[in-house]
Design an enzyme around this catalytic site. Sequence first.
Site, mmCIF file in Angstrom:
data_model
loop_
_atom_site.group_PDB
_atom_site.id
_atom_site.type_symbol
_atom_site.label_atom_id
_atom_site.label_comp_id
_atom_site.label_asym_id
_atom_site.label_seq_id
_atom_site.Cartn_x
_atom_site.Cartn_y
_atom_site.Cartn_z
ATOM 1 N N CYS A 337 29.529 24.274 116.266
ATOM 2 C CA CYS A 337 30.516 23.388 116.911
ATOM 3 C C CYS A 337 30.752 23.697 118.391
ATOM 4 O O CYS A 337 30.765 22.767 119.198
ATOM 5 C CB CYS A 337 31.830 23.374 116.156
ATOM 6 S SG CYS A 337 31.808 24.122 114.551
ATOM 7 N N ARG A 366 26.281 34.898 109.718
ATOM 8 C CA ARG A 366 27.622 35.394 109.440
ATOM 9 C C ARG A 366 27.502 36.684 108.644
ATOM 10 O O ARG A 366 26.703 36.769 107.714
ATOM 11 C CB ARG A 366 28.424 34.367 108.640
ATOM 12 C CG ARG A 366 28.718 33.136 109.476
ATOM 13 C CD ARG A 366 29.543 32.125 108.733
ATOM 14 N NE ARG A 366 29.502 30.851 109.444
ATOM 15 C CZ ARG A 366 29.954 29.710 108.961
ATOM 16 N NH1 ARG A 366 30.478 29.676 107.761
ATOM 17 N NH2 ARG A 366 29.874 28.596 109.669
ATOM 18 N N GLN A 384 22.667 25.094 108.658
ATOM 19 C CA GLN A 384 23.557 24.002 108.266
ATOM 20 C C GLN A 384 22.926 22.667 108.635
ATOM 21 O O GLN A 384 22.294 22.562 109.688
ATOM 22 C CB GLN A 384 24.885 24.127 109.016
ATOM 23 C CG GLN A 384 25.671 25.357 108.648
ATOM 24 C CD GLN A 384 26.951 25.443 109.458
ATOM 25 O OE1 GLN A 384 26.915 25.385 110.675
ATOM 26 N NE2 GLN A 384 28.067 25.584 108.780
ATOM 27 N N ASP A 386 24.142 20.246 110.051
ATOM 28 C CA ASP A 386 25.406 20.066 110.740
ATOM 29 C C ASP A 386 25.403 18.814 111.618
ATOM 30 O O ASP A 386 24.355 18.381 112.088
ATOM 31 C CB ASP A 386 25.611 21.296 111.642
ATOM 32 C CG ASP A 386 27.080 21.648 111.798
ATOM 33 O OD1 ASP A 386 27.921 20.920 111.250
ATOM 34 O OD2 ASP A 386 27.363 22.650 112.473
ATOM 35 N N HIS A 388 28.403 16.853 114.520
ATOM 36 C CA HIS A 388 29.757 16.703 115.030
ATOM 37 C C HIS A 388 29.907 15.320 115.609
ATOM 38 O O HIS A 388 29.087 14.884 116.406
ATOM 39 C CB HIS A 388 30.053 17.794 116.056
ATOM 40 C CG HIS A 388 30.051 19.145 115.413
ATOM 41 N ND1 HIS A 388 28.971 19.976 115.449
ATOM 42 C CD2 HIS A 388 30.993 19.755 114.648
ATOM 43 C CE1 HIS A 388 29.257 21.064 114.749
ATOM 44 N NE2 HIS A 388 30.458 20.961 114.252
ATOM 45 N N LYS A 472 40.726 17.343 105.556
ATOM 46 C CA LYS A 472 39.303 17.252 105.241
ATOM 47 C C LYS A 472 39.044 16.654 103.880
ATOM 48 O O LYS A 472 39.966 16.490 103.073
ATOM 49 C CB LYS A 472 38.660 18.626 105.310
ATOM 50 C CG LYS A 472 39.193 19.598 104.276
ATOM 51 C CD LYS A 472 38.393 20.889 104.270
ATOM 52 C CE LYS A 472 39.028 21.864 103.287
ATOM 53 N NZ LYS A 472 38.200 23.014 102.999
ATOM 54 N N HIS A 518 33.671 17.429 111.886
ATOM 55 C CA HIS A 518 32.527 18.242 111.456
ATOM 56 C C HIS A 518 32.065 17.667 110.118
ATOM 57 O O HIS A 518 32.918 17.362 109.275
ATOM 58 C CB HIS A 518 32.906 19.687 111.172
ATOM 59 C CG HIS A 518 33.727 20.375 112.210
ATOM 60 N ND1 HIS A 518 33.231 21.367 112.993
ATOM 61 C CD2 HIS A 518 35.019 20.223 112.574
ATOM 62 C CE1 HIS A 518 34.185 21.816 113.793
ATOM 63 N NE2 HIS A 518 35.284 21.134 113.565
HETATM 64 ZN ZN ZN Z 1 31.452 22.301 113.090
#
Ligand code: ZN
Length: 641
Positions: A337, A366, A384, A386, A388, A472, A518
């Site tokens: 992000c 992580r 991910q 991912d 945005h 969310k 996200h």
């Molecule tokens: Zn994010």
Amino acid sequence: MINITLPDGSVRQYDKGISSMQIAQSISEGLARNVLAAEVDGQVWDASRPIEQDAHVKLLTWNDADGKSTFWHSSAHLMAEALEALYPGTKFGIGPAIETGFYYDVDFGDKVLSSDEFKQIEDKMIELAKTKEEYIRKPVSKADAIEYFTEKGDEYKLDLIKDLPDGAITFYSQGNFTDLCRGPHIPNTGFIKAVKLMSLAGAYWRGDETRKQLTRIYGVTFPKASELTEYLHMIEEAKKRDHRKLGKELELFAFSEKVGMGLPLWLPKGTALRERLVNFLQKAQVKAGYEQVITPHIGHKNLYVTSGHYEKYGADSFQPIKTPQEGEEFFLKPMNCPHHCEIYKTKPRSYKDLPVRFAEFGTVYRYEQSGELHGLTRVRGFTQDDAHLFCRPDQVKDEFKKVIDLVLYVFKALGFENYTAQVSLRDPENRAKYIGTDENWALAESAIIEAAAEKGLTTVVELGEAAFYGPKLDFMVKDALGRKWQLGTIQVDYNLPERFELEYTGSDNQKHRPVMIHRAPFGSMERFIAVLIEHCAGNFPLWLSPEQFIILPISEKYEEYAKKVSDILKDSDICGLIDFRDEKIGRKIRDAEVKKIPYMLVVGEKEAAEGLVSVRKHGTGDLGSMSIEDFKEQIIKEITV
Ligand SMILES: [Zn+2]
Ligand SMILES: [Zn+2]
């Protein structure tokens, strides 16, 4: 009289001191037979406990999570009673319910329990259960509690009592067994109809390795014998489907201690599978108006100071990478992000440009403790799927609808038919702890609820479960064995746009903050593939299979023809291989079945002469012979999703 409000909103009047069980009986005997406990004004209680004032009451059965855990915790007491009868002098630590079943940490003194003794413990539990002993709650003073367990000689219970305030201590007894416990419990042991002790482990008292190691006995119980049979079958099936086992057998991924724990190595076949998933999603995302971006694997410390990650997670993550000359500090990217916020800022944006949607298959790292790592579901480096989305507040609902469409498209293509959505909202009592204006929160929350409803999702709304930075929606998927997995997430964020000072120029010519969303339909490639492997037991849909066919020549003589068939199929992007080994055809078929290759093409004299292939389908059997062209057409049709 007191007023009892039931979950459907109906209000009934009863005498003061009525129990939940009596309320159940007043509704129906059938219901009463299934009541394990009750939720009284939000607290789980014994069904037998008297209610002294107006209350909201929800009767709990096996179908409620709290009903189950009360059942399993009560089973821990039953096991303790059986252990005390069989092994006098046993001392007891703690015995909670867990996600599936319960355990009890016990001290047998010098005795070492073996799993060979499970059967006699189970039999004893069933024998005691049949006597339908009631679980009786009794408040005791601290002094009396200490006296009881001093006399019994159980130092573990005494250790627990030490920390409890006087006046808040209760005992529960059933039959000859008494335990220190705050409850609640099921009405009597007769509800427990099937018992299975699962395993043994060592557990230090209070998790402290300087203290005594107790024996932890895991068990599970059910209100019906048939449910135990089903459960044991499910466990067997889960073992067969374990993605760590299948990942090895199907040569999809591996781990190497030299590379580092929790860092998966994707083997060629696993990579092929993963690439297909990536291409599939990328294609769908391009159609949905996403733009692909790429960002580095590390980021400057300042990036994470701005995003707030440094302050929050800095000390608990992988430690910084420092440059030798300039003394700069970089962190392994824990999320994409912040990088994407910087991409947003590379040029001025107007309200007409929004929404912008940046997608990246971004690999993040992580730190997880080594003991927490598990196959592909708990790793230290993962990718991910991912993206945005940056939009105006009035666009949140539309964006949610589009993401829901995408997630459902993914689930459908991969055979996940059973899913629910959880909407996590603010705690209305505690609005101060959330960032962002009241107006925007109200807008986003109703946008999510409406979007989910308009898309026909089965939704559970959880108050107070939202992150401090926005509401969310999470997708919970049930796999083929009925296990629940949390996969896709769509998350509104009012925090990062603020921290990164993201802006767009509105129609009023003023600067405004965009809303950031996200979203990740798979969650992570690693976790998703793990779930997929277990869901389909390694029998991937044809379009995903790393090897879609294998050609099995009957003898060396037909290898040329096998190559010709292979070339024709590969020209149409159908992937596979040829089994050139000098083995009997029966053996080749068996081996291909083990590898779960969807199509086996047997070629011999007749096939070579007439331009045919004899087709066997994995798990189905012989489909007869057909021309190469017909087979190709059939496959192309099946692959097109
Ligand atoms: Zn994010
Ligand atoms: Zn208890």
